[in-house]
Design a protein around this motif. Structure first.
Motif, PDB file in Angstrom:
ATOM      1  N   ALA A   1     -74.571  -8.350  44.684  1.00  0.00           N
ATOM      2  CA  ALA A   1     -73.147  -8.107  44.935  1.00  0.00           C
ATOM      3  C   ALA A   1     -72.958  -7.297  46.211  1.00  0.00           C
ATOM      4  N   GLN A   2     -73.798  -6.284  46.408  1.00  0.00           N
ATOM      5  CA  GLN A   2     -73.721  -5.467  47.615  1.00  0.00           C
ATOM      6  C   GLN A   2     -73.950  -6.304  48.866  1.00  0.00           C
ATOM      7  N   ARG A   3     -74.963  -7.169  48.817  1.00  0.00           N
ATOM      8  CA  ARG A   3     -75.271  -8.016  49.971  1.00  0.00           C
ATOM      9  C   ARG A   3     -74.116  -8.967  50.279  1.00  0.00           C
ATOM     10  N   TYR A   4     -73.550  -9.569  49.228  1.00  0.00           N
ATOM     11  CA  TYR A   4     -72.426 -10.498  49.421  1.00  0.00           C
ATOM     12  C   TYR A   4     -71.234  -9.774  50.053  1.00  0.00           C
ATOM     13  N   CYS A   5     -70.890  -8.597  49.521  1.00  0.00           N
ATOM     14  CA  CYS A   5     -69.737  -7.859  50.042  1.00  0.00           C
ATOM     15  C   CYS A   5     -69.941  -7.469  51.506  1.00  0.00           C
ATOM     16  N   ARG A   6     -71.160  -7.085  51.857  1.00  0.00           N
ATOM     17  CA  ARG A   6     -71.420  -6.679  53.240  1.00  0.00           C
ATOM     18  C   ARG A   6     -71.390  -7.869  54.192  1.00  0.00           C
ATOM     19  N   GLU A   7     -71.781  -9.051  53.711  1.00  0.00           N
ATOM     20  CA  GLU A   7     -71.770 -10.248  54.558  1.00  0.00           C
ATOM     21  C   GLU A   7     -70.359 -10.819  54.714  1.00  0.00           C
ATOM     22  N   LYS A   8     -69.595 -10.838  53.624  1.00  0.00           N
ATOM     23  CA  LYS A   8     -68.308 -11.522  53.622  1.00  0.00           C
ATOM     24  C   LYS A   8     -67.123 -10.583  53.854  1.00  0.00           C
ATOM     25  N   HIS A   9     -67.290  -9.311  53.527  1.00  0.00           N
ATOM     26  CA  HIS A   9     -66.175  -8.377  53.618  1.00  0.00           C
ATOM     27  C   HIS A   9     -66.659  -7.105  54.331  1.00  0.00           C
ATOM     28  N   THR A  10     -66.494  -5.944  53.699  1.00  0.00           N
ATOM     29  CA  THR A  10     -67.017  -4.697  54.266  1.00  0.00           C
ATOM     30  C   THR A  10     -68.120  -4.118  53.394  1.00  0.00           C
ATOM     31  N   ASP A  11     -67.843  -3.910  52.105  1.00  0.00           N
ATOM     32  CA  ASP A  11     -68.849  -3.374  51.195  1.00  0.00           C
ATOM     33  C   ASP A  11     -68.300  -3.461  49.771  1.00  0.00           C
ATOM     34  N   LEU A  12     -69.133  -3.077  48.797  1.00  0.00           N
ATOM     35  CA  LEU A  12     -68.640  -2.916  47.438  1.00  0.00           C
ATOM     36  C   LEU A  12     -67.568  -1.827  47.408  1.00  0.00           C
ATOM     37  N   ALA A  13     -66.647  -1.948  46.469  1.00  0.00           N
ATOM     38  CA  ALA A  13     -65.483  -1.066  46.438  1.00  0.00           C
ATOM     39  C   ALA A  13     -65.860   0.388  46.208  1.00  0.00           C
ATOM     40  N   THR A  14     -65.259   1.273  46.993  1.00  0.00           N
ATOM     41  CA  THR A  14     -65.310   2.705  46.760  1.00  0.00           C
ATOM     42  C   THR A  14     -64.016   3.114  46.069  1.00  0.00           C
ATOM     43  N   VAL A  15     -64.143   3.757  44.917  1.00  0.00           N
ATOM     44  CA  VAL A  15     -62.967   4.177  44.141  1.00  0.00           C
ATOM     45  C   VAL A  15     -62.866   5.688  44.279  1.00  0.00           C
ATOM     46  N   ASP A  16     -61.988   6.150  45.150  1.00  0.00           N
ATOM     47  CA  ASP A  16     -61.954   7.563  45.480  1.00  0.00           C
ATOM     48  C   ASP A  16     -60.658   8.265  45.092  1.00  0.00           C
ATOM     49  N   SER A  17     -59.818   7.620  44.275  1.00  0.00           N
ATOM     50  CA  SER A  17     -58.574   8.256  43.839  1.00  0.00           C
ATOM     51  C   SER A  17     -57.979   7.459  42.688  1.00  0.00           C
ATOM     52  N   MET A  18     -57.024   8.078  41.985  1.00  0.00           N
ATOM     53  CA  MET A  18     -56.327   7.368  40.917  1.00  0.00           C
ATOM     54  C   MET A  18     -55.466   6.241  41.473  1.00  0.00           C
ATOM     55  N   GLU A  19     -55.034   6.366  42.726  1.00  0.00           N
ATOM     56  CA  GLU A  19     -54.274   5.277  43.329  1.00  0.00           C
ATOM     57  C   GLU A  19     -55.116   4.009  43.423  1.00  0.00           C
ATOM     58  N   VAL A  20     -56.399   4.164  43.778  1.00  0.00           N
ATOM     59  CA  VAL A  20     -57.285   3.003  43.848  1.00  0.00           C
ATOM     60  C   VAL A  20     -57.563   2.469  42.442  1.00  0.00           C
ATOM     61  N   VAL A  21     -57.723   3.362  41.465  1.00  0.00           N
ATOM     62  CA  VAL A  21     -57.908   2.923  40.076  1.00  0.00           C
ATOM     63  C   VAL A  21     -56.739   2.047  39.645  1.00  0.00           C
ATOM     64  N   LYS A  22     -55.512   2.498  39.912  1.00  0.00           N
ATOM     65  CA  LYS A  22     -54.319   1.732  39.528  1.00  0.00           C
ATOM     66  C   LYS A  22     -54.277   0.391  40.258  1.00  0.00           C
ATOM     67  N   LEU A  23     -54.653   0.390  41.539  1.00  0.00           N
ATOM     68  CA  LEU A  23     -54.677  -0.857  42.312  1.00  0.00           C
ATOM     69  C   LEU A  23     -55.635  -1.863  41.695  1.00  0.00           C
ATOM     70  N   LEU A  24     -56.831  -1.412  41.307  1.00  0.00           N
ATOM     71  CA  LEU A  24     -57.818  -2.315  40.721  1.00  0.00           C
ATOM     72  C   LEU A  24     -57.368  -2.807  39.351  1.00  0.00           C
ATOM     73  N   ASN A  25     -56.753  -1.928  38.565  1.00  0.00           N
ATOM     74  CA  ASN A  25     -56.251  -2.361  37.261  1.00  0.00           C
ATOM     75  C   ASN A  25     -55.171  -3.429  37.413  1.00  0.00           C
TER      76      ASN A  25
END
Length: 292
Positions: free
Chosen positions: A4-28
């Motif tokens: 998954a890490q390799r795919y995210c780095r090739e196709k996007h930027t990286d695996l998701a970093t969840v660093d706040s409740m705002e990001v938690v709500k976005l993912l939910n």
């Protein structure tokens, strides 16, 4: 996780970093009705050791890597993230919350003077004490300094804290966020290699799993840096309903092809701006010429 890490780095930027409740709500919100778990970028990197004294000018080439471990050490147990100085000058990893004596040091230029603190403290308490009263918990850069501690005869046979430690939870993209959103009774730390998934059947809270488990995963990409509004004029529609959804979708597809041909990547998003009546296109009124 590694796939998954390799795919995210090739196709996007990286695996998701969840660093706040705002990001938690976005993912939910993004997960919607999906009620299983998916990899995010957090993992337990138990092989990363560093010194409490972080100033790079204090260390010569290779001196931050000096490690006279006892045989079988470090065990890299999940709950053993701090380093003790043991009998005969050999080191081991240990539970940071266990109270031990400690060794501080005073730095005067490139030299260091070591001080034994014969009061039992946890590693964090010892670090705070050494930083307040001396320079820091002891950094041992070579065998000569290691021998200086051995020569403090009172230390022989005792375990004492020194400044080497590890903060094992790491984000894939190198983020230093300390935000945590663990589910109850997590992390379990039962697997040899531990990676983290967000459980969308439990409000996106985190669970630790064996890194070899196959799961869906969440990538993130570049943040949009600008938004532009472009006005489009269509002449002689030849009976085509310009507000027909199929026609509007077809125009967006063609527009994106043209942008791609001009070198813009697939992260560009296009959308129609609707007027208050819900329509995109309106017929322009012909301007009347002023009579001379």
């Amino acid at each position: 996780m590694s796939e998954a890490q390799r795919y995210c780095r090739e196709k996007h930027t990286d695996l998701a970093t969840v660093d706040s409740m705002e990001v938690v709500k976005l993912l939910n919100n993004m997960a919607g009705q999906y009620n299983q778990s998916a990899w995010i970028g957090l993992h337990d990197d138990r092989d990363t050791w560093k010194w409490s004294m972080s100033d790079p000018s204090f260390y010569g080439p290779g001196e931050t890597e000096f490690r006279p471990w006892e045989p079988g050490e470090p065990s890299n147990g999940h709950d053993e993230q701090c380093t003790y100085f043991g009998s005969g000058g050999k080191w081991g990893d240990f539970d940071c919350n266990f109270p031990l004596w400690s060794i501080c040091f005073d730095a005067t230029g490139p030299d260091a003077t070591f001080v034994l603190i014969n009061s039992r403290m946890t590693w964090t308490e010892a670090q705070s004490y050494c930083r307040e009263h001396h320079t820091d918990l002891a950094s041992l850069r070579n065998q000569a300094e290691n021998q200086q501690i051995v020569d403090l005869s009172i230390v022989t046979g005792y375990r004492t804290w020194i400044g080497l430690y590890r903060d094992s939870w790491k984000w894939s993209d190198g983020s230093n966020s300390s935000f945590k959103y663990w589910a109850d009774n997590e992390p379990k730390l039962s697997a040899l290699k531990v990676c983290v998934a967000a459980a969308f059947d439990n409000s996106g809270k985190w669970e630790d799993l064996d890194c070899g488990v196959e799961k869906p995963f969440i990538c993130y990409g570049p943040v949009p840096v600008s938004m532009k509004v472009i006005k489009v004029r269509v002449e002689k529609p030849n009976g085509v309903d310009l507000n027909d959804p199929a026609f509007l979708d077809a125009m967006l597809v063609e527009a994106k092809k043209n942008l791609r041909a001009q070198g813009l990547d697939d992260n560009v998003q296009l959308a129609w701006r609707k007027q208050p009546d819900g329509k995109v296109f309106h017929k322009e009124e012909e301007k009347k010429r002023d009579e001379l």
